[in-house]
Design a protein around this motif. Structure first.
Motif, short mmCIF file in Angstrom:
data_model
loop_
_atom_site.label_atom_id
_atom_site.label_comp_id
_atom_site.label_asym_id
_atom_site.label_seq_id
_atom_site.Cartn_x
_atom_site.Cartn_y
_atom_site.Cartn_z
N CYS A 42 -9.16 -6.51 97.33
CA CYS A 42 -10.00 -5.68 98.06
C CYS A 42 -9.40 -4.99 99.01
CB CYS A 42 -11.00 -6.74 98.65
SG CYS A 42 -12.35 -5.99 99.42
N ASP A 43 -9.22 -3.80 98.49
CA ASP A 43 -8.61 -2.85 99.11
C ASP A 43 -9.38 -1.62 99.37
OD1 ASP A 43 -6.59 -0.74 100.09
OD2 ASP A 43 -5.23 -1.00 98.61
N LEU A 44 -9.71 -1.41 101.00
CA LEU A 44 -10.41 -0.34 101.48
C LEU A 44 -9.69 0.61 102.07
CD1 LEU A 44 -12.67 -2.30 100.71
CD2 LEU A 44 -13.66 -1.89 102.80
N ASP A 45 -8.19 0.57 102.11
CA ASP A 45 -7.57 1.40 102.86
C ASP A 45 -6.68 2.31 102.07
OD1 ASP A 45 -8.28 -0.01 105.18
OD2 ASP A 45 -7.07 -1.71 104.62
N HIS A 46 -6.36 2.07 101.03
CA HIS A 46 -5.56 3.21 100.16
C HIS A 46 -6.41 3.89 99.00
CE1 HIS A 46 -2.93 0.04 101.82
NE2 HIS A 46 -2.07 1.00 102.01
N PRO A 47 -6.02 5.21 98.67
CA PRO A 47 -6.59 6.07 97.62
C PRO A 47 -6.39 5.31 96.36
CG PRO A 47 -5.49 7.42 99.04
CD PRO A 47 -5.07 6.01 99.51
N ALA A 48 -7.45 5.13 95.52
CA ALA A 48 -7.00 4.78 94.22
C ALA A 48 -6.41 5.67 93.20
CB ALA A 48 -8.36 4.43 93.45
N SER A 60 -17.60 2.99 106.38
CA SER A 60 -16.38 4.14 106.97
C SER A 60 -15.36 4.02 105.68
CB SER A 60 -15.68 3.44 108.18
OG SER A 60 -15.13 2.32 107.81
N ALA A 61 -15.54 3.41 104.46
CA ALA A 61 -14.48 3.64 103.61
C ALA A 61 -14.83 4.55 102.64
CB ALA A 61 -14.55 2.15 102.68
N THR A 62 -13.89 5.62 102.18
CA THR A 62 -14.09 6.54 101.39
C THR A 62 -13.28 6.38 100.25
OG1 THR A 62 -12.35 7.74 102.29
CG2 THR A 62 -14.54 8.39 103.25
N ASP A 63 -12.31 5.48 99.95
CA ASP A 63 -11.73 5.06 98.94
C ASP A 63 -11.47 3.54 98.79
OD1 ASP A 63 -10.19 7.85 97.68
OD2 ASP A 63 -10.37 7.76 99.87
N TYR A 64 -11.99 3.02 97.72
CA TYR A 64 -11.56 1.61 97.47
C TYR A 64 -11.20 1.27 96.25
CZ TYR A 64 -16.50 1.70 95.91
OH TYR A 64 -17.63 1.90 95.21
N SER A 65 -10.48 -0.24 96.16
CA SER A 65 -10.09 -0.59 94.88
C SER A 65 -10.40 -2.02 94.71
CB SER A 65 -8.87 -0.37 94.36
OG SER A 65 -8.33 1.15 94.17
N LEU A 66 -11.33 -2.55 93.85
CA LEU A 66 -11.62 -3.97 93.83
C LEU A 66 -11.41 -4.62 92.38
CD1 LEU A 66 -15.34 -3.49 95.23
CD2 LEU A 66 -13.22 -3.66 96.60
N ARG A 67 -11.10 -5.87 92.36
CA ARG A 67 -10.92 -6.92 91.46
C ARG A 67 -11.68 -7.80 91.62
NH1 ARG A 67 -5.12 -7.93 89.62
NH2 ARG A 67 -5.94 -8.45 87.64
N HIS A 96 -21.42 -0.84 91.39
CA HIS A 96 -20.80 -0.58 92.66
C HIS A 96 -21.41 -0.97 93.79
CE1 HIS A 96 -16.94 1.64 91.88
NE2 HIS A 96 -17.50 1.74 90.44
N HIS A 97 -22.95 -0.95 93.56
CA HIS A 97 -23.71 -1.24 94.88
C HIS A 97 -23.54 -3.02 94.89
CE1 HIS A 97 -27.28 -1.66 97.29
NE2 HIS A 97 -27.52 -2.54 96.74
N ALA A 116 -24.91 -18.88 83.41
CA ALA A 116 -25.22 -18.22 82.11
C ALA A 116 -23.94 -17.49 81.69
CB ALA A 116 -26.25 -17.33 82.33
N SER A 117 -23.11 -16.77 82.42
CA SER A 117 -21.88 -15.85 81.98
C SER A 117 -20.91 -16.18 83.03
CB SER A 117 -22.67 -14.64 81.95
OG SER A 117 -23.26 -14.02 83.00
N SER A 118 -19.64 -15.44 82.49
CA SER A 118 -18.73 -15.19 83.39
C SER A 118 -17.90 -13.78 82.96
CB SER A 118 -17.67 -16.38 83.13
OG SER A 118 -16.23 -16.01 84.00
N SER A 119 -17.78 -12.82 83.87
CA SER A 119 -17.02 -11.64 83.91
C SER A 119 -16.01 -11.22 84.73
CB SER A 119 -18.02 -10.57 83.68
OG SER A 119 -19.05 -10.92 82.64
N ASP A 120 -15.16 -10.41 84.26
CA ASP A 120 -14.17 -10.05 85.42
C ASP A 120 -14.50 -8.33 85.52
OD1 ASP A 120 -12.71 -12.18 85.82
OD2 ASP A 120 -11.19 -11.92 84.08
N PHE A 121 -14.25 -7.69 86.65
CA PHE A 121 -14.57 -6.37 86.93
C PHE A 121 -13.51 -5.71 87.64
CE2 PHE A 121 -18.85 -8.35 86.69
CZ PHE A 121 -19.49 -7.53 85.92
N THR A 122 -13.16 -4.76 87.46
CA THR A 122 -12.21 -3.67 88.09
C THR A 122 -13.25 -2.51 88.60
OG1 THR A 122 -10.37 -4.56 87.00
CG2 THR A 122 -9.97 -2.41 88.17
N LEU A 123 -12.87 -2.19 89.76
CA LEU A 123 -13.88 -1.21 90.11
C LEU A 123 -12.96 -0.18 91.10
CD1 LEU A 123 -15.81 -3.81 90.96
CD2 LEU A 123 -17.40 -2.16 90.89
N ALA A 124 -13.12 0.97 91.25
CA ALA A 124 -12.33 1.95 92.00
C ALA A 124 -13.27 3.25 92.18
CB ALA A 124 -10.96 2.24 91.46
N ALA A 125 -13.02 3.90 93.59
CA ALA A 125 -13.83 4.86 93.85
C ALA A 125 -13.05 5.72 94.94
CB ALA A 125 -15.25 4.58 94.49
#
Length: 234
Positions: free
Chosen positions: A206-212, A41-48, A121-122, A55-64
């Motif tokens: 993990c924000d699925l409630d506010h526009p990015a 149901s989410a149409t906008d999200y922001s994730l860190r 994003h998937h 093997a590895s370690s990474s940080d991701f920032t995603l928004a849609a």
């Protein structure tokens, strides 16, 4: 013993006593259906997100802002030089690597930037939209606390197995908001004696409630950079 130590000593059993009745009544399949519905149901999200493995370690920032706008920023904690920015809207997609001073641009067609955006994003959002159908087996195995959004969140731990996968995954789910805040995946190696590959992922925002922020989906090549045909994505 210091008062703070006494408080910590008694707070953990107290938390377990409070959560235990809820866990006993929790059905894994019902919880996964609620999670799937929440993400679908989410149409906008922001994730860190932070991932760690042997093997590895990474940080991701995603928004849609679905269906057309998405962005990704990846920074490797293993190789401190690697950093990647991808952003796309309905008309163009951009890729940028600051350490190489290179950028790419493609149109509305599906280019390598959109392919990588879709893949990441998937992994950290989209697959949870179908979690109830992808899991062939699910079982509540306990509870635990995850620090997300600047606070400790008590989560239900669900162990799942999915069709076509060669390992199991444990998801730590916020039962109040139906958000996945931690995942521990075990991937079996072709040679069992070498041990499993364990990857731990934490969604510390993990924000699925506010526009990015709309500015996340725009890009202007910095001075001194040059355009290229392809970038490094791993």
């Amino acid at each position: 013993m210091k008062p703070s130590a006494v408080l910590r000593l008694f707070s953990l059993p107290l938390a377990a006593a409070i959560v235990a009745p809820a866990l006993r009544g929790t059905d894994a399949e019902t919880l996964l259906r609620a999670v799937a519905a929440r993400y679908a149901s989410a149409t906008d999200y922001s994730l860190r997100v932070r991932t760690n493995s042997s093997a590895s370690s990474s940080d991701f920032t995603l928004a849609a802002s679905l269906p057309h706008q998405s962005m990704l920023r990846q920074k490797s904690r293993t190789n401190g030089r690697f950093e990647l920015l991808l952003t796309a809207d309905a008309t163009a997609a951009w890729g940028y690597q600051p350490h190489r001073k290179l950028y790419t641009k493609s149109g509305p067609e599906r280019g390598e930037e959109r392919t990588e955006l879709a893949r990441v994003h998937h992994q950290y959002f989209g697959r949870f939209q179908h979690l109830d159908r992808l899991a062939t087996d699910a079982k509540v195995v306990g509870h635990g606390s995850v620090r997300s959004g600047g606070r400790a969140v008590l989560c239900i731990r669900v162990r799942i197995e999915s069709a076509g996968e060669s390992g199991a995954e444990e998801l730590w789910i916020d039962p109040a908001r139906h958000l996945v805040l931690k995942a521990v995946a075990r991937l079996k190696r072709p040679m069992p004696e070498t041990g499993d590959i364990v990857t731990t992922t934490v969604w510390y925002e993990c924000d699925l409630d506010h526009p990015a922020d709309p500015s996340l989906f725009t890009f202007q090549p910095p001075p001194g950079t040059r355009r290229t045909n392809t970038l490094e994505y791993r």
